[in-house]
Design a protein around this motif. Structure first.
Motif, PDB file in Angstrom:
ATOM      1  N   ARG A  48       0.812  -1.224   0.000  1.00 44.84           N
ATOM      2  CA  ARG A  48       0.000   0.000   0.000  1.00 44.84           C
ATOM      3  C   ARG A  48       0.839   1.265   0.000  1.00 44.84           C
ATOM      4  NH1 ARG A  48      -5.576  -0.301   3.162  1.00 44.84           N
ATOM      5  NH2 ARG A  48      -4.489   1.111   4.547  1.00 44.84           N
ATOM      6  N   LEU A  49       2.052   1.166  -0.515  1.00 48.00           N
ATOM      7  CA  LEU A  49       2.876   2.365  -0.600  1.00 48.00           C
ATOM      8  C   LEU A  49       2.742   3.018  -1.967  1.00 48.00           C
ATOM      9  CD1 LEU A  49       6.057   1.071   1.222  1.00 48.00           C
ATOM     10  CD2 LEU A  49       4.156   2.374   2.144  1.00 48.00           C
TER      11      LEU A  49
ATOM     12  N   SER B 201      -5.631   1.571   7.584  1.00 45.93           N
ATOM     13  CA  SER B 201      -4.169   1.491   7.452  1.00 45.93           C
ATOM     14  C   SER B 201      -3.531   0.916   8.706  1.00 45.93           C
ATOM     15  CB  SER B 201      -3.592   2.871   7.140  1.00 45.93           C
ATOM     16  OG  SER B 201      -3.953   3.781   8.134  1.00 45.93           O
ATOM     17  N   ASN B 202      -4.119   1.210   9.857  1.00 46.42           N
ATOM     18  CA  ASN B 202      -3.576   0.687  11.098  1.00 46.42           C
ATOM     19  C   ASN B 202      -3.740  -0.829  11.188  1.00 46.42           C
ATOM     20  OD1 ASN B 202      -2.268   1.439  13.416  1.00 46.42           O
ATOM     21  ND2 ASN B 202      -4.141   1.304  14.632  1.00 46.42           N
TER      22      ASN B 202
ATOM     23  N   ALA C 285      -1.343  -2.543   8.885  1.00 47.82           N
ATOM     24  CA  ALA C 285       0.026  -2.579   9.409  1.00 47.82           C
ATOM     25  C   ALA C 285       0.216  -3.695  10.435  1.00 47.82           C
ATOM     26  CB  ALA C 285       0.392  -1.228  10.023  1.00 47.82           C
TER      27      ALA C 285
ATOM     28  N   THR D 250       6.094  -3.852   5.586  1.00 47.10           N
ATOM     29  CA  THR D 250       6.928  -3.628   4.415  1.00 47.10           C
ATOM     30  C   THR D 250       8.266  -3.060   4.842  1.00 47.10           C
ATOM     31  OG1 THR D 250       4.904  -3.034   3.263  1.00 47.10           O
ATOM     32  CG2 THR D 250       6.968  -2.586   2.117  1.00 47.10           C
TER      33      THR D 250
ATOM     34  N   ARG E  93      11.647  -1.343   3.295  1.00 49.04           N
ATOM     35  CA  ARG E  93      12.355  -0.820   2.125  1.00 49.04           C
ATOM     36  C   ARG E  93      13.811  -0.668   2.475  1.00 49.04           C
ATOM     37  NH1 ARG E  93       8.876   4.081   0.137  1.00 49.04           N
ATOM     38  NH2 ARG E  93      10.155   3.909  -1.715  1.00 49.04           N
TER      39      ARG E  93
ATOM     40  N   GLU F 106      16.717   4.842   3.396  1.00 47.40           N
ATOM     41  CA  GLU F 106      15.623   5.778   3.593  1.00 47.40           C
ATOM     42  C   GLU F 106      15.671   6.412   4.983  1.00 47.40           C
ATOM     43  OE1 GLU F 106      10.802   5.932   3.135  1.00 47.40           O
ATOM     44  OE2 GLU F 106      11.774   4.010   3.350  1.00 47.40           O
TER      45      GLU F 106
ATOM     46  N   GLY G   3       8.371  -0.768  15.706  1.00 41.14           N
ATOM     47  CA  GLY G   3       7.604  -1.837  15.070  1.00 41.14           C
ATOM     48  C   GLY G   3       6.279  -2.076  15.783  1.00 41.14           C
TER      49      GLY G   3
ATOM     50  N   PRO H 262       1.898   0.186  15.266  1.00 47.80           N
ATOM     51  CA  PRO H 262       0.519  -0.115  14.850  1.00 47.80           C
ATOM     52  C   PRO H 262      -0.335  -0.659  15.992  1.00 47.80           C
ATOM     53  CG  PRO H 262       2.108  -1.130  13.362  1.00 47.80           C
ATOM     54  CD  PRO H 262       2.885  -0.571  14.495  1.00 47.80           C
TER      55      PRO H 262
ATOM     56  N   LEU I  16      16.595  -2.624  10.960  1.00 43.39           N
ATOM     57  CA  LEU I  16      15.302  -2.336  10.334  1.00 43.39           C
ATOM     58  C   LEU I  16      14.463  -3.601  10.212  1.00 43.39           C
ATOM     59  CD1 LEU I  16      15.976   0.235   7.525  1.00 43.39           C
ATOM     60  CD2 LEU I  16      14.202   0.363   9.234  1.00 43.39           C
TER      61      LEU I  16
ATOM     62  N   MET J 271      12.780  -4.175  13.401  1.00 43.24           N
ATOM     63  CA  MET J 271      11.559  -3.396  13.547  1.00 43.24           C
ATOM     64  C   MET J 271      10.399  -4.102  12.849  1.00 43.24           C
ATOM     65  SD  MET J 271      10.837   0.500  12.329  1.00 43.24           S
ATOM     66  CE  MET J 271      10.409   0.244  10.622  1.00 43.24           C
TER      67      MET J 271
ATOM     68  N   GLN K 233       6.866  -6.040  14.418  1.00 46.40           N
ATOM     69  CA  GLN K 233       5.507  -5.714  13.972  1.00 46.40           C
ATOM     70  C   GLN K 233       4.609  -6.957  14.017  1.00 46.40           C
ATOM     71  OE1 GLN K 233       6.121  -3.129  10.540  1.00 46.40           O
ATOM     72  NE2 GLN K 233       3.921  -2.951  10.222  1.00 46.40           N
TER      73      GLN K 233
END
Lengths: 316, 258
Positions: free
Chosen positions: B49-50, B70-71, B74, B79, B81, B85, B99, B102, B145, B148, B152
């Motif tokens: 959904r990006l 969206s919550n 998540a 996701t 990347r 970034e 993480g 959400p 990352l 994280m 999630q």
């Protein structure tokens, strides 16, 4: 950790007392004990408002810089390098000319709106830049501010307001007395809300991609941040004028020690901003005593020197 | 199960995805491979959904993903990347704690602390826990990352070129962690990967894209063949097999295919 909290609290306390003591008219402490109305008037109508205004402004501007740096994702932005201060000036001018009889509330509202629109425009502009161009962002911000400022000056010139506008160019606390600065307190709720939403702004600072995949409503959080910044900046410019560098230097200094997790660093940034502005104000009041150097000038010099030092230190 | 249905993506005149329909097997590790510009990352980011699709839709358990808050999304799909970034100065522990955003919106409860500890232990990041992410090497940052993303605790993990710029050791570390997530925790992992040998060694399922269309999809044995890879990359492949699995050699083709 607790020790360093304590040290800072003591430092802030000493600075506050100093700030209360210094002034063109000596404050007779004995008079306060004896309940002399004159001494109390000096304290409550001039010294205390000035101290509170300094604390709120310093904390507010530093936190504004911090939030902007997370939203724009660039360490070199603050209200002065994103056109925020210039937009607020333009807004005040618009209000003064189109609605000369309006109260400070209306003026505040117009300044806030102009500030918000201008920051949205700036953000749209910056997002079109290639991501690696970190130095370009504040340069473009300064140019953008220059354009806004030029529009304001042209407008002021046509309405014969140029001279009084020069007054707002330079922040000055000497005019802060009871009854003239209270709109500044609007930045207190903005500060509290910033702390409440600190985690969100940290996530915003991770970038749109990460923020979205963590389920954050990115556009709404950015909008909230910009509104909080606009409230503080316009309240500050209306009541004391434009003050540069506080929002730039303090967040960068604090990040070195406390990182970028706003939940942890935001109180320090607020405290640091208040301390820096207090120091600048005390300096400004002592340098050519009993006259004053406007704080816009001392903050520019002290903040600029700190910023240069920071850049050189980081380069090493 | 994640499935995509006649997915299109256009940027002006340029078509990046041209009608992709696929479903990704549950609890399996699927690699998206293909030449540059094939639309792999675009497809992955749309599932995360990006990115918005120009036409078609992505479904999660039969439900179009745009209809999921969206919550809530998540908590089901994470996701990751590229690490470049991130430019914030955060401790590894703090990063992993995000993480849990959400679930708790930033105020961690006992359950969140448990998830953070588990993610850190899972990747063996204990020694880096208090270090600042911006002072770590690229490989360590990528691991942090990933930590994280693991914290999630989603059933689905999407990773966009997680091996980019990593040395071999860190690349193997990341791929092994993903394999374990799939085997031990029953996660469904989708990743975009350029190194065909990593894809062949660690995947259950491979989807090959070329010029915005599905070139071929199937098990490793079905996709990693000399003829299919040659047609996909327009390179001459020689595949050798050993006890450690297939090895694709395309480094010094004897003749020019073009």
């Amino acid at each position: 950790m607790i020790r360093s909290h304590l040290n800072w609290a003591v430092a802030l306390g000493v600075l506050c007392v100093l700030s209360l003591l210094i002034g063109a008219r000596a404050l007779p402490w004995s008079g306060l004990w004896q309940g002399s109305p004159e001494a109390w008037l000096t304290l409550t109508a001039s010294r205390l408002p000035r101290l509170l205004a300094l604390l709120v402004t310093g904390a507010g501007l530093a936190v504004c810089g911090l939030i902007l740096q997370h939203i724009v994702r660039n360490r070199f932005v603050e209200p002065a390098t994103t056109g925020g201060l210039d937009a607020a000036k333009l807004g005040i001018l618009l209000a003064l000319i189109s609605l000369p009889d309006a109260g400070v509330g209306v003026r505040m509202f117009i300044a806030l709106s102009v500030c918000l629109v201008s920051s949205l425009l700036f953000l749209a502009l910056v997002r079109r830049l290639p991501a690696q161009q970190t130095v370009l962002v504040p340069v473009i911000g300064l140019m953008y501010g220059g354009v806004l400022s030029a529009v304001a000056e042209g407008y002021a010139y046509r309405h014969n307001l140029l001279q009084s506008m020069q007054g707002w160019l330079l922040g000055d606390f000497s005019k802060v007395v009871q009854g003239s600065y209270e709109v500044l307190y609007l930045s207190v709720p903005a500060l509290l809300l910033s702390y409440l939403f600190a985690q969100r702004f940290t996530v915003v600072g991770m970038g749109e991609g990460i923020a979205t995949s963590l389920g954050l409503n990115y556009p709404a959080s950015v909008a909230l941040g910009l509104v909080l910044v606009a409230v503080t900046v316009s309240a500050t410019v209306i009541s004391v004028g434009a003050i540069p560098f506080v929002g730039l230097v303090i967040p960068n200094l604090i990040a070195l020690r406390h990182g970028d997790n706003l939940r942890r660093s935001l109180p320090w940034v607020a405290l640091g901003g208040a301390v820096l502005l207090l120091v600048c104000d005390i300096l400004g009041r002592l340098l050519i005593y009993p006259f004053e150097v406007p704080i816009g000038l001392t903050a520019g010099i002290v903040g600029g020197a700190l910023f240069l030092g920071l850049l050189l230190w980081q380069r090493r | 199960m994640i499935s995509v249905h006649d997915l299109h993506k256009h940027y002006g005149q340029r078509t990046v995805l041209d009608g992709i329909s696929l479903s990704f097997p549950e609890r399996r590790l699927t690699s998206l491979i293909g030449p540059n510009g094939a639309g792999k990352s675009t497809l992955l980011l749309m599932i995360g959904r990006l990115l918005e699709a120009s036409a078609g839709e992505v479904r999660l358990a039969g439900q179009p993903i745009q209809r999921i808050a969206s919550n809530a999304y998540a908590r089901r799909v994470a996701t990751l990347r590229q690490a470049t970034e991130l430019n914030l100065r955060l401790r590894v522990e703090e990063l992993v704690e995000f993480g849990r955003f959400p679930y708790c919106g930033g105020r961690l409860h006992a359950d969140d602390h448990r998830a953070v500890d588990q993610a850190i232990a899972f990747l063996g990041l204990d020694s880096l826990r208090q270090r600042y992410v911006d002072e770590l090497s690229g490989g360590q940052r990528q691991m942090a990352l990933l930590g994280m993303t693991i914290a999630q605790e989603t059933d689905y993990l999407l990773l966009d070129e997680p091996l980019n710029n990593l040395d071999m050791r860190h690349a193997v570390q990341i791929m092994r962690a993903l394999r374990r997530l799939c085997d031990e925790r029953g996660c469904t992992v989708l990743l975009v990967v350029h190194d065909i040998n990593f894809a062949a060694s660690y995947s259950d399922h491979i989807v090959a894209l070329k010029a915005g269309r599905v070139h071929c999809a199937g098990s490793v044995a079905e996709v990693v063949t000399e003829t299919r890879l040659r047609a996909l990359y327009e390179l001459d492949f020689a595949i050798s097999y050993s006890a450690r699995g297939p090895l694709c050699n395309y480094f010094n083709p004897p003749r020019d295919l073009s």
